[in-house]
Design an enzyme around this catalytic site. Structure first.
Site, short mmCIF file in Angstrom:
data_model
loop_
_atom_site.label_atom_id
_atom_site.label_comp_id
_atom_site.label_asym_id
_atom_site.label_seq_id
_atom_site.Cartn_x
_atom_site.Cartn_y
_atom_site.Cartn_z
CG ASP A 1 -0.20 0.03 2.55
OD1 ASP A 1 -0.80 0.51 3.55
OD2 ASP A 1 0.97 -0.39 2.61
CG ASP B 1 4.01 0.05 1.53
OD1 ASP B 1 3.83 0.99 2.33
OD2 ASP B 1 3.45 -1.05 1.65
CG ASN C 1 0.53 3.42 4.21
OD1 ASN C 1 0.37 3.40 5.43
ND2 ASN C 1 1.50 2.73 3.61
CB THR D 1 4.61 -4.30 2.84
OG1 THR D 1 4.19 -3.76 1.58
CG2 THR D 1 5.74 -5.29 2.65
CG PHE E 1 -1.92 1.22 9.42
CD1 PHE E 1 -1.72 0.76 8.14
CD2 PHE E 1 -2.91 2.16 9.65
CE1 PHE E 1 -2.49 1.24 7.08
CE2 PHE E 1 -3.69 2.65 8.60
CZ PHE E 1 -3.48 2.18 7.31
CG ASN E 2 0.50 -3.09 7.30
OD1 ASN E 2 0.03 -2.07 6.76
ND2 ASN E 2 1.77 -3.45 7.15
CD GLN F 1 7.26 6.83 11.36
OE1 GLN F 1 7.22 6.68 12.57
NE2 GLN F 1 6.57 6.07 10.54
CG HIS G 1 7.26 0.07 9.79
ND1 HIS G 1 7.49 -0.23 11.12
CD2 HIS G 1 6.77 1.32 9.78
CE1 HIS G 1 7.14 0.80 11.88
NE2 HIS G 1 6.70 1.75 11.09
CG ASP G 2 5.97 -1.69 4.52
OD1 ASP G 2 5.26 -0.84 3.96
OD2 ASP G 2 5.60 -2.31 5.54
O1 RIB Z 1 2.56 -0.15 10.77
C1 RIB Z 1 3.42 0.06 9.70
C2 RIB Z 1 2.80 -0.40 8.42
O2 RIB Z 1 1.63 0.36 8.15
C3 RIB Z 1 3.70 -0.20 7.20
O3 RIB Z 1 3.45 -1.20 6.26
C4 RIB Z 1 3.27 1.13 6.67
O4 RIB Z 1 3.52 1.26 5.26
C5 RIB Z 1 1.79 1.06 6.91
O5 RIB Z 1 1.22 0.31 5.86
CA CA Z 2 2.79 -0.57 3.99
#
Ligand code: RIB
Ligand code: CA
Length: 310
Positions: free
Chosen positions: A11, A16, A40, A124, A165-166, A227, A239-240
């Site tokens: 996303d 990503d 996102n 991701t 979140f994901n 951030q 993260h991704d």
């Molecule tokens: O929590 C982080 C995740 O949520 C990452 O994949 C970021 O791109 C969002 O999608």
């Molecule tokens: Ca992501």
């Protein structure tokens, strides 16, 4: 070396985009396609974001637009981090590429069924596309070699105190995937929050001096600023790319087999990945959960990935 077949479901999203950059020229991976999901930002934004990254890097990988809504819950986004476009910061040339006609979910089903060997699903973003594919055609299950995801945490969340979140953006989809019986490697916030893109990392990647390194610097300019605004820390957690780096160099992550239950019922903890770290419940382990990351090795992997672009 035999290349591992993957589908990258994402996303974009700044992190990503770096995951796409890392996977795009990795000799270890054969990307069958990139599928995009609402997360996102809306699918109308995450789709062109993926296309822009691929067009800029001249990666000839097909992009399939997927689900614009979660399976059950109301849609949520992360504009506070990724901006109104979902990829604020970089300026791309005119977008000439388009998504494929085929929907991402049918692409996933068709690719898995037609592939001789099993395919690794790398997610991701919210897991909506993969879950919908599993529900539409359970015959794909034994063609999934492994699900390798960025998502969840056994510690704190990032969209609520409980949830990452994901997973929280479509917990029912995560529930379907985590209960599919397929092998899972979960790279959660517990390790991705150690992959902090400090200014010296941005400078290190900027010194590479090619188009990928410029895009990395432009992406991190926005991502690290938001951030800090939202979480107050220096260096955005990247993260991704972590699950992609794991597929390139498995020693980057240390994992522990755990039973993982996705909370889809409670209000306060909806979307939590309840990871039974100590085995209290004596249930069968359902995922290999990342418990540590070799951070230097991760950044070396990122640098090598960026250097593969002329
Ligand atoms: O929590 C982080 C995740 O949520 C990452 O994949 C970021 O791109 C969002 O999608
Ligand atoms: Ca992501």
């Amino acid at each position: 070396m035999k290349r591992r077949k993957i589908i990258l479901d994402c996303d974009p999203g700044h992190d990503d985009a770096v995951a796409i950059m890392l996977a795009g020229r990795a000799p270890e991976l054969e990307i069958l396609g990139i599928t995009v999901v609402s997360g996102n930002q809306t699918i109308e934004k995450t789709s062109p974001n993926a296309l822009n990254v691929l067009q800029y890097l001249e990666l000839d990988i097909p992009v399939y637009a997927g689900c614009g809504q979660p399976m059950v819950r109301k849609r949520i986004h992360a504009a506070d981090i990724h901006g109104s476009s979902g990829l604020d910061g970089p300026v791309f040339p005119e977008l000439k590429r388009t998504v494929e006609e085929e929907h991402a979910v049918t692409f996933i089903i068709r690719s898995l069924l037609s592939s001789e060997e099993a395919v690794t699903m790398v997610t991701t973003g919210p897991m909506t596309n993969l879950a919908m594919a599993m529900r539409m055609n359970p015959g794909i299950l034994d063609k999934i070699e492994r699900i390798v995801l960025m998502g969840g945490s056994y510690g704190n969340g990032n969209i609520t105190p409980a949830a990452e979140f994901n997973i929280a953006a479509d917990a029912e989809a995560a529930y379907v995937c985590f209960n599919s019986g397929r092998p899972i490697t979960m790279a959660g916030l517990d390790v991705t929050r150690k992959a902090l893109c400090f200014p010296e990392i941005v400078e290190r990647m900027g010194r590479i001096g090619n188009k990928a390194s410029k895009l990395f610097v432009d992406l991190m300019g926005h991502f690290c600023r938001t951030q800090k605004e939202v979480f107050g820390w220096e260096g955005g957690p990247l993260h991704d790319p972590v699950p992609v780096a794991y597929l390139i160099d498995p020693d980057i992550l240390k994992t522990k087999a755990m039973n993982v239950e996705i909370d889809i019922r409670s209000e306060q903890s909806y979307g939590r990945t309840n990871c039974d770290y100590f085995g209290y419940l004596h249930r069968e382990a359902t995922a290999d959960v990342a418990v540590d990351i070799q951070v230097e090795r991760f950044w070396d992997c990122i640098e090598s990935g960026l250097r593969r672009y002329g």
